[in-house]
Design a protein around this motif. Structure first.
Motif, PDB file in Angstrom:
ATOM      1  N   LEU C  25      34.279  49.287  40.088  1.00 16.23           N
ATOM      2  CA  LEU C  25      33.689  50.174  41.100  1.00 16.23           C
ATOM      3  C   LEU C  25      34.299  49.617  42.540  1.00 16.23           C
ATOM      4  CD1 LEU C  25      32.148  52.604  41.949  1.00 16.23           C
ATOM      5  CD2 LEU C  25      30.353  51.244  42.064  1.00 16.23           C
ATOM      6  N   TYR C  26      34.826  50.698  43.162  1.00 12.22           N
ATOM      7  CA  TYR C  26      35.399  49.969  44.473  1.00 12.22           C
ATOM      8  C   TYR C  26      36.231  48.534  44.259  1.00 12.22           C
ATOM      9  CZ  TYR C  26      32.577  53.566  46.770  1.00 12.22           C
ATOM     10  OH  TYR C  26      31.940  54.605  47.192  1.00 12.22           O
ATOM     11  N   SER C  27      35.997  47.593  45.217  1.00 15.69           N
ATOM     12  CA  SER C  27      36.612  46.487  45.055  1.00 15.69           C
ATOM     13  C   SER C  27      36.076  45.557  44.218  1.00 15.69           C
ATOM     14  CB  SER C  27      37.096  46.128  46.406  1.00 15.69           C
ATOM     15  OG  SER C  27      35.837  45.758  47.151  1.00 15.69           O
ATOM     16  N   PHE C  28      35.294  45.816  43.327  1.00 19.33           N
ATOM     17  CA  PHE C  28      34.431  44.869  42.483  1.00 19.33           C
ATOM     18  C   PHE C  28      35.085  44.205  41.639  1.00 19.33           C
ATOM     19  CE2 PHE C  28      30.161  47.219  43.073  1.00 19.33           C
ATOM     20  CZ  PHE C  28      30.093  47.501  44.419  1.00 19.33           C
ATOM     21  N   GLY C  29      36.311  43.419  41.590  1.00 19.77           N
ATOM     22  CA  GLY C  29      37.020  42.839  40.836  1.00 19.77           C
ATOM     23  C   GLY C  29      38.323  42.171  41.335  1.00 19.77           C
ATOM     24  N   ASN C  30      38.832  41.122  40.389  1.00 14.32           N
ATOM     25  CA  ASN C  30      40.011  40.533  40.941  1.00 14.32           C
ATOM     26  C   ASN C  30      40.853  39.948  39.739  1.00 14.32           C
ATOM     27  OD1 ASN C  30      38.870  37.852  41.035  1.00 14.32           O
ATOM     28  ND2 ASN C  30      37.582  38.944  42.539  1.00 14.32           N
ATOM     29  N   ALA C  31      42.274  40.316  39.694  1.00 17.91           N
ATOM     30  CA  ALA C  31      43.028  39.623  38.867  1.00 17.91           C
ATOM     31  C   ALA C  31      43.976  38.634  39.633  1.00 17.91           C
ATOM     32  CB  ALA C  31      43.571  40.779  38.026  1.00 17.91           C
ATOM     33  N   SER C  32      44.494  37.563  38.896  1.00 19.59           N
ATOM     34  CA  SER C  32      45.418  36.603  39.404  1.00 19.59           C
ATOM     35  C   SER C  32      46.346  36.361  38.395  1.00 19.59           C
ATOM     36  CB  SER C  32      44.751  35.501  39.963  1.00 19.59           C
ATOM     37  OG  SER C  32      44.255  34.571  39.034  1.00 19.59           O
ATOM     38  N   ALA C  33      47.681  35.948  38.849  1.00 16.41           N
ATOM     39  CA  ALA C  33      48.383  35.240  37.746  1.00 16.41           C
ATOM     40  C   ALA C  33      49.308  34.062  38.265  1.00 16.41           C
ATOM     41  CB  ALA C  33      49.562  36.513  37.445  1.00 16.41           C
ATOM     42  N   VAL C  34      49.405  33.076  37.409  1.00 14.28           N
ATOM     43  CA  VAL C  34      49.990  31.773  37.935  1.00 14.28           C
ATOM     44  C   VAL C  34      51.524  31.747  37.839  1.00 14.28           C
ATOM     45  CG1 VAL C  34      49.953  30.523  35.859  1.00 14.28           C
ATOM     46  CG2 VAL C  34      49.349  29.631  37.915  1.00 14.28           C
ATOM     47  N   ASP C  35      52.361  31.192  38.722  1.00 13.84           N
ATOM     48  CA  ASP C  35      53.717  30.677  38.351  1.00 13.84           C
ATOM     49  C   ASP C  35      53.497  29.195  38.246  1.00 13.84           C
ATOM     50  OD1 ASP C  35      56.274  29.799  38.712  1.00 13.84           O
ATOM     51  OD2 ASP C  35      56.900  31.544  39.990  1.00 13.84           O
ATOM     52  N   GLY C  47      38.416  42.312  49.257  1.00 10.12           N
ATOM     53  CA  GLY C  47      37.580  43.554  49.849  1.00 10.12           C
ATOM     54  C   GLY C  47      38.523  44.804  50.195  1.00 10.12           C
ATOM     55  N   VAL C  48      39.938  44.886  49.591  1.00 10.62           N
ATOM     56  CA  VAL C  48      40.849  45.932  49.488  1.00 10.62           C
ATOM     57  C   VAL C  48      40.579  46.956  48.589  1.00 10.62           C
ATOM     58  CG1 VAL C  48      43.161  46.569  49.901  1.00 10.62           C
ATOM     59  CG2 VAL C  48      42.728  44.554  50.821  1.00 10.62           C
ATOM     60  N   PRO C  49      40.353  48.133  48.739  1.00  8.44           N
ATOM     61  CA  PRO C  49      40.204  49.299  47.751  1.00  8.44           C
ATOM     62  C   PRO C  49      41.623  49.401  46.881  1.00  8.44           C
ATOM     63  CG  PRO C  49      39.430  49.891  49.981  1.00  8.44           C
ATOM     64  CD  PRO C  49      40.264  48.856  50.248  1.00  8.44           C
ATOM     65  N   TYR C  50      41.285  49.561  45.548  1.00 12.28           N
ATOM     66  CA  TYR C  50      42.552  49.697  44.686  1.00 12.28           C
ATOM     67  C   TYR C  50      43.415  50.726  45.261  1.00 12.28           C
ATOM     68  CZ  TYR C  50      40.549  46.102  41.914  1.00 12.28           C
ATOM     69  OH  TYR C  50      39.719  45.027  41.356  1.00 12.28           O
ATOM     70  N   SER C  75      41.047  36.883  47.936  1.00 16.61           N
ATOM     71  CA  SER C  75      39.678  37.267  47.225  1.00 16.61           C
ATOM     72  C   SER C  75      38.642  35.959  47.526  1.00 16.61           C
ATOM     73  CB  SER C  75      39.860  37.457  45.598  1.00 16.61           C
ATOM     74  OG  SER C  75      38.508  37.357  44.975  1.00 16.61           O
ATOM     75  N   SER C  76      37.407  36.523  47.786  1.00 16.38           N
ATOM     76  CA  SER C  76      36.295  35.529  48.039  1.00 16.38           C
ATOM     77  C   SER C  76      36.144  34.603  46.642  1.00 16.38           C
ATOM     78  CB  SER C  76      34.990  36.260  48.405  1.00 16.38           C
ATOM     79  OG  SER C  76      34.688  37.270  47.554  1.00 16.38           O
ATOM     80  N   ASP C  77      36.655  35.168  45.580  1.00 18.80           N
ATOM     81  CA  ASP C  77      36.664  34.331  44.289  1.00 18.80           C
ATOM     82  C   ASP C  77      37.801  33.478  44.147  1.00 18.80           C
ATOM     83  OD1 ASP C  77      34.024  35.424  43.511  1.00 18.80           O
ATOM     84  OD2 ASP C  77      35.146  37.084  43.244  1.00 18.80           O
TER      85      ASP C  77
ATOM     86  N   ALA D 228      30.759  35.357  57.502  1.00 20.15           N
ATOM     87  CA  ALA D 228      31.043  36.082  56.320  1.00 20.15           C
ATOM     88  C   ALA D 228      32.665  35.641  56.140  1.00 20.15           C
ATOM     89  CB  ALA D 228      30.733  37.559  56.553  1.00 20.15           C
ATOM     90  N   TYR D 229      32.953  35.741  54.796  1.00 12.50           N
ATOM     91  CA  TYR D 229      34.485  35.499  54.430  1.00 12.50           C
ATOM     92  C   TYR D 229      34.784  36.558  53.424  1.00 12.50           C
ATOM     93  CZ  TYR D 229      32.060  32.547  50.965  1.00 12.50           C
ATOM     94  OH  TYR D 229      31.311  31.901  50.056  1.00 12.50           O
ATOM     95  N   TYR D 230      34.113  37.476  53.145  1.00 10.89           N
ATOM     96  CA  TYR D 230      34.481  38.572  52.167  1.00 10.89           C
ATOM     97  C   TYR D 230      35.279  39.673  53.018  1.00 10.89           C
ATOM     98  CZ  TYR D 230      34.598  42.359  48.678  1.00 10.89           C
ATOM     99  OH  TYR D 230      34.807  43.214  47.922  1.00 10.89           O
ATOM    100  N   GLY D 231      36.302  40.190  52.573  1.00 12.88           N
ATOM    101  CA  GLY D 231      36.907  41.368  53.082  1.00 12.88           C
ATOM    102  C   GLY D 231      37.873  40.806  54.027  1.00 12.88           C
ATOM    103  N   GLN D 232      38.659  41.737  54.896  1.00 13.69           N
ATOM    104  CA  GLN D 232      39.513  41.485  55.731  1.00 13.69           C
ATOM    105  C   GLN D 232      39.124  41.392  57.306  1.00 13.69           C
ATOM    106  OE1 GLN D 232      42.516  40.680  54.563  1.00 13.69           O
ATOM    107  NE2 GLN D 232      41.762  40.902  52.542  1.00 13.69           N
ATOM    108  N   GLY D 233      37.944  41.065  57.483  1.00 17.37           N
ATOM    109  CA  GLY D 233      37.563  40.513  58.789  1.00 17.37           C
ATOM    110  C   GLY D 233      37.424  41.800  59.650  1.00 17.37           C
ATOM    111  N   CYS D 234      37.125  42.898  59.346  1.00 15.37           N
ATOM    112  CA  CYS D 234      36.977  44.024  60.015  1.00 15.37           C
ATOM    113  C   CYS D 234      35.748  45.156  59.578  1.00 15.37           C
ATOM    114  CB  CYS D 234      38.279  44.919  60.051  1.00 15.37           C
ATOM    115  SG  CYS D 234      39.072  45.188  58.598  1.00 15.37           S
ATOM    116  N   ARG D 235      34.982  44.652  58.512  1.00 15.67           N
ATOM    117  CA  ARG D 235      34.112  45.550  57.949  1.00 15.67           C
ATOM    118  C   ARG D 235      33.099  46.169  58.976  1.00 15.67           C
ATOM    119  NH1 ARG D 235      30.301  45.059  54.306  1.00 15.67           N
ATOM    120  NH2 ARG D 235      30.881  46.812  52.792  1.00 15.67           N
TER     121      ARG D 235
END
Lengths: 235, 235, 235, 235
Positions: C25-35, C47-50, C75-77, D228-235
């Motif tokens: 929902l909204y920005s509740f998640g994140n995916a990453s890939a490695v090189d 926190g960027v909406p999809y 991402s904060s994670d 706060a460090y979530y989001g892009q600093g403009c919430r």
């Protein structure tokens, strides 16, 4: 479509709303609308998938449920609709579905308690579950007797069909009605949502109490009372 | 697609319905259809996502589950389908899914009780859950034995595969069949909806009773009995 | 997008699958890939909406979680992902969501038991729930320590990250991984479906038993064992 | 649309998000936004289906809930919104829905406990359920008093409306707010998701414990604290 073009289109549109609202799987449901002047109602043909339904497939029946116009066999529940039109003068449409949560309550043979204002916005009593009829009625003119199962349940509980516009036929599923078939469809969607909320309420709090009387009255009256102030004044 | 063009297209269309009906996630399911004249059936290739599936990917197998046409490896459940085609003469299609509610009942190792008319419209007994087989069968020709797990369950319970067209393989998930693969898909969707309704019924009323016999009989017979009056007379 | 165009596009595509699969929902998640060659991974900005996400928004970080390319805050994670890439050589992607059912199990602080073959097709143990860490870790380098909460949980239970590719971070939600980010996304969807099925299984039968060992082994091995026969041979 | 064009469009857009997010059935909800300079707010007209709503239908009201611009009757909940704007200086928008899970908690008359970080990302206390008011208030200026039911509940529990931006009105449903109406809509979606997760958590583990304090604090602060460090600093 001859003499019944408008009625057939109205019935077609109402039936097509049922899958869009998520209330039916395949052909598990039917909507009908009445023309009181002509003494007939139009109903969905039996077992026809919604994706293939066309306005001209709607079957026109008299108040005994006998088809008088159309090339299809009418819904197997036609006689139930017929009884409701005959007994309840003021209704313009009837809808039957097997919507998931309302059907689960019907299968559980439980009335749906009034737990909140969403319910009381439409009726101030529990949504009644009409218990299954006697074996000889089931083995006899079953769909006709289903109409009287509904009629008798409201009568025994001293409920007015103009105020209670939805019921659960025990072990089967919900029937709803309204002054138009559009409102009957609307009541089917409300019944399903209220059934889901009541189920969840009891899961969260098995000791949940019914809504207090003042809130029941307030919410029902602000929508349907003589000084109603909900909506744009033309409901 | 050579000799099997029609069969491959029928199997392709049936498989593509499964994600549309919400019955499968990724490649968790498979549909097959038989050509009795040629003594073969077509089945989904193993592990191919629905979005990438094409009619020409369908694999044609004989009744031992051996591929005889196609470039892909058939579904890992192919031998189960093969047993059902071999043992059940009158079936034209088989479907296996891991649909959520039916699978939960299978995992709970419980039959799905007949709680209402939605269920009785299709079968008048519980949907049986075939208990997991013995360890040496699992370690042996597993998918072949899964076919006999189904076959033996119906036999022990004295159920007719022409009347009971859906079963839960314990700890695994539902298998359904029908005179055509289209009907087998239909039964998979009905099985899932009935599984959800039965789950909710028991949540609402843990003491819910099975549907009374007269209602079971009435609903089954009005759809499938010799004087059936549901549908347009061509089911 | 400079040196990291391919990586950014891969990360973008994987993130965009999460809302389509109903996992966020909204920005509740994140995916990453490695090189692995460049010693970096790309991750969703915080926190960027999809709906607004673009490939060029992906942030490139080193294995300490420090951003080295991109105009956005990661991402904060991010530090949790960094720990997993550093400790688990063979993984190519990591996904974190708050998908509803998996998160409910995480909030209940319960492992998800293996109740059926849908689960055993992916792993033969329970999906572990890593209990919340000590207060001073939470107050310290929290996201970095979340990586070690995952690492320590697998280690204590003697589980191999190549076989167990999904975990619940207690009170928080699921993390999954795989040899590619596409497979990590796939594992997130499987984890959610398995979590839902296990929940329903226990509702239907509170005494449901875990899947028997032979079935666990059979299903896992037919997909992942040395003689695997599921899929088209190129998994 | 005269002097209020921008406000009406903002209110229109916010209302249209509610059905898209699955938070309302038919007209069961309303969103409003304030213009502090003009001392007015715009709100959805009463009982108008979302499919027919147009920006020019939005009704402009003063802080007593009296309509001052527009051709429609405002939402029946208008006076509740008015009280919140009058009492809570810093809010820019208010949303009311009957979303399924949040409403079930309201009907159960239970606060939603903080079980996980999804909840703590937004507030570190339970989502309060304001118990139904006294009968004479219900029979009196009901919607006005509903505003004070919310206000009094926060006050009695010593909660700050800037930190707790969602509440359940007992037996009715959720109200949320925010510095903008967009954020109020967002809080309605979060409230529903958190309500569903909390419900499932208790079904899985009836003895589930609230989130530990350090995790509550950590998650809230990383999104809303001074560092706060979530989001892009403009919430």
């Amino acid at each position: 479509m001859g003499n019944y073009k408008t009625l057939k289109e109205e019935v077609y549109e109402a039936n097509m709303q049922l899958p869009r609202l998520g209330l039916v799987l395949y052909s598990f449901g039917n909507a009908s609308a009445v023309d009181r002047n002509k003494g007939v109602f139009g109903i969905k043909p039996s077992g026809v998938p919604y994706a293939e339904l066309r306005p001209e497939d709607v079957v026109i029946c008299d108040f005994n449920g006998k088809p008088i116009d159309g090339n299809r066999r009418p819904s197997s529940d036609t006689k139930t609709h017929a009884v409701l039109y005959k007994e309840y003068d003021a209704i313009g449409g009837v809808v039957h579905t097997h919507s998931t949560y309302a059907t689960a309550w019907a299968q559980a043979l439980k009335d749906i308690p009034v737990f909140g204002t969403t319910h009381a916005d439409y009726l101030i009593t529990d949504i009644p579950c009409a218990l299954p009829m006697k074996d000889d009625y089931i083995q006899g003119d079953y769909e006709h007797m289903t109409g009287y199962q509904i009629f008798d349940c409201l009568k025994e509980r001293k409920l007015d069909y103009k105020e209670v516009q939805m019921i659960l036929v025990g072990s089967h599923g919900p029937f709803t009605w309204g002054t138009t078939v559009g409102k009957a469809v609307y009541h089917s969607a409300v019944c399903e949502e209220v059934a889901k909320m009541a189920y969840l309420t009891l899961q969260i709090n098995p000791d949940a109490l019914p809504l207090k009387d003042t809130l029941k009255r307030k919410h029902f009256d602000r929508k349907h009372g003589k000084d109603a102030y909900y909506g744009q004044g033309c409901r």
